[in-house]
Design a protein around this motif. Sequence first.
Motif, PDB file in Angstrom:
ATOM      1  N   ASN A 178      75.380 104.908  24.781  1.00 51.22           N
ATOM      2  CA  ASN A 178      75.950 104.371  23.550  1.00 51.22           C
ATOM      3  C   ASN A 178      76.292 105.466  22.540  1.00 51.22           C
ATOM      4  OD1 ASN A 178      75.773 101.680  24.362  1.00 51.22           O
ATOM      5  ND2 ASN A 178      73.660 101.544  23.684  1.00 51.22           N
ATOM      6  N   GLN A 179      76.079 106.704  22.900  1.00 46.52           N
ATOM      7  CA  GLN A 179      76.290 107.856  22.015  1.00 46.52           C
ATOM      8  C   GLN A 179      75.603 107.641  20.677  1.00 46.52           C
ATOM      9  OE1 GLN A 179      80.531 108.395  21.936  1.00 46.52           O
ATOM     10  NE2 GLN A 179      80.565 109.243  23.984  1.00 46.52           N
ATOM     11  N   SER A 180      74.310 107.306  20.768  1.00 48.17           N
ATOM     12  CA  SER A 180      73.508 107.012  19.597  1.00 48.17           C
ATOM     13  C   SER A 180      72.311 107.961  19.535  1.00 48.17           C
ATOM     14  CB  SER A 180      73.001 105.560  19.673  1.00 48.17           C
ATOM     15  OG  SER A 180      72.028 105.324  18.701  1.00 48.17           O
ATOM     16  N   TRP A 181      71.892 108.295  18.310  1.00 45.15           N
ATOM     17  CA  TRP A 181      70.719 109.128  18.110  1.00 45.15           C
ATOM     18  C   TRP A 181      69.431 108.378  18.429  1.00 45.15           C
ATOM     19  CZ3 TRP A 181      70.649 114.155  17.877  1.00 45.15           C
ATOM     20  CH2 TRP A 181      71.808 114.818  17.501  1.00 45.15           C
ATOM     21  N   TRP A 182      69.501 107.068  18.618  1.00 44.50           N
ATOM     22  CA  TRP A 182      68.309 106.291  18.967  1.00 44.50           C
ATOM     23  C   TRP A 182      67.738 106.734  20.306  1.00 44.50           C
ATOM     24  CZ3 TRP A 182      65.219 103.723  15.990  1.00 44.50           C
ATOM     25  CH2 TRP A 182      65.702 103.232  14.789  1.00 44.50           C
ATOM     26  N   GLY A 183      68.529 107.362  21.130  1.00 45.21           N
ATOM     27  CA  GLY A 183      68.046 107.873  22.405  1.00 45.21           C
ATOM     28  C   GLY A 183      66.959 108.920  22.247  1.00 45.21           C
ATOM     29  N   VAL A 184      66.942 109.581  21.102  1.00 44.02           N
ATOM     30  CA  VAL A 184      65.921 110.592  20.825  1.00 44.02           C
ATOM     31  C   VAL A 184      64.530 109.949  20.771  1.00 44.02           C
ATOM     32  CG1 VAL A 184      65.177 112.328  19.148  1.00 44.02           C
ATOM     33  CG2 VAL A 184      67.592 112.022  19.619  1.00 44.02           C
ATOM     34  N   VAL A 185      64.461 108.673  20.425  1.00 44.68           N
ATOM     35  CA  VAL A 185      63.182 107.956  20.366  1.00 44.68           C
ATOM     36  C   VAL A 185      62.517 107.957  21.747  1.00 44.68           C
ATOM     37  CG1 VAL A 185      62.135 105.694  19.934  1.00 44.68           C
ATOM     38  CG2 VAL A 185      63.928 106.538  18.426  1.00 44.68           C
ATOM     39  N   GLY A 186      63.295 108.051  22.797  1.00 45.10           N
ATOM     40  CA  GLY A 186      62.758 108.084  24.153  1.00 45.10           C
ATOM     41  C   GLY A 186      61.894 109.291  24.446  1.00 45.10           C
ATOM     42  N   ILE A 187      62.007 110.310  23.618  1.00 47.04           N
ATOM     43  CA  ILE A 187      61.179 111.508  23.795  1.00 47.04           C
ATOM     44  C   ILE A 187      59.714 111.193  23.527  1.00 47.04           C
ATOM     45  CG2 ILE A 187      60.714 113.814  22.860  1.00 47.04           C
ATOM     46  CD1 ILE A 187      63.735 114.060  22.396  1.00 47.04           C
ATOM     47  N   VAL A 188      59.432 110.271  22.615  1.00 48.24           N
ATOM     48  CA  VAL A 188      58.047 109.948  22.249  1.00 48.24           C
ATOM     49  C   VAL A 188      57.248 109.436  23.445  1.00 48.24           C
ATOM     50  CG1 VAL A 188      56.576 108.530  20.770  1.00 48.24           C
ATOM     51  CG2 VAL A 188      58.636 109.593  19.828  1.00 48.24           C
ATOM     52  N   PRO A 189      57.707 108.383  24.158  1.00 53.20           N
ATOM     53  CA  PRO A 189      56.907 107.949  25.305  1.00 53.20           C
ATOM     54  C   PRO A 189      56.822 109.001  26.418  1.00 53.20           C
ATOM     55  CG  PRO A 189      58.887 106.591  25.100  1.00 53.20           C
ATOM     56  CD  PRO A 189      58.832 107.481  23.911  1.00 53.20           C
ATOM     57  N   LEU A 190      57.872 109.799  26.592  1.00 55.76           N
ATOM     58  CA  LEU A 190      57.805 110.865  27.597  1.00 55.76           C
ATOM     59  C   LEU A 190      56.773 111.917  27.209  1.00 55.76           C
ATOM     60  CD1 LEU A 190      61.552 111.494  28.530  1.00 55.76           C
ATOM     61  CD2 LEU A 190      59.802 110.350  29.881  1.00 55.76           C
ATOM     62  N   PHE A 191      56.723 112.272  25.937  1.00 59.83           N
ATOM     63  CA  PHE A 191      55.764 113.270  25.465  1.00 59.83           C
ATOM     64  C   PHE A 191      54.332 112.767  25.596  1.00 59.83           C
ATOM     65  CE2 PHE A 191      53.332 115.252  21.963  1.00 59.83           C
ATOM     66  CZ  PHE A 191      53.394 116.569  22.397  1.00 59.83           C
ATOM     67  N   THR A 192      54.088 111.514  25.179  1.00 58.85           N
ATOM     68  CA  THR A 192      52.729 110.977  25.274  1.00 58.85           C
ATOM     69  C   THR A 192      52.298 110.823  26.733  1.00 58.85           C
ATOM     70  OG1 THR A 192      53.518 108.693  25.050  1.00 58.85           O
ATOM     71  CG2 THR A 192      52.791 109.807  23.042  1.00 58.85           C
TER      72      THR A 192
END
Length: 62
Positions: free
Chosen positions: A27-41
């Motif tokens: 979707n070319q959205s910055w909301w994709g950055v939120v996916g880093i949180v579950p990957l990091f945890t």
Amino acid sequence: MKCNVGKTDRMIRIILGTCIIAVGFYNQSWWGVVGIVPLFTAAIGWCPAYVPFGISSCETKK
């Protein structure tokens, strides 16, 4: 930091994080950055949101 994210929880976080990043990218959205949180945890095995509630999905050793 004591481990509070179990094996199944980690797999769910990896899948969910990857999907969020993919949808954000699609979707070319910055909301994709939120996916880093579950990957990091999932990577470190510790979730700060579990601490105040005393939650742990790690297996207990008998």
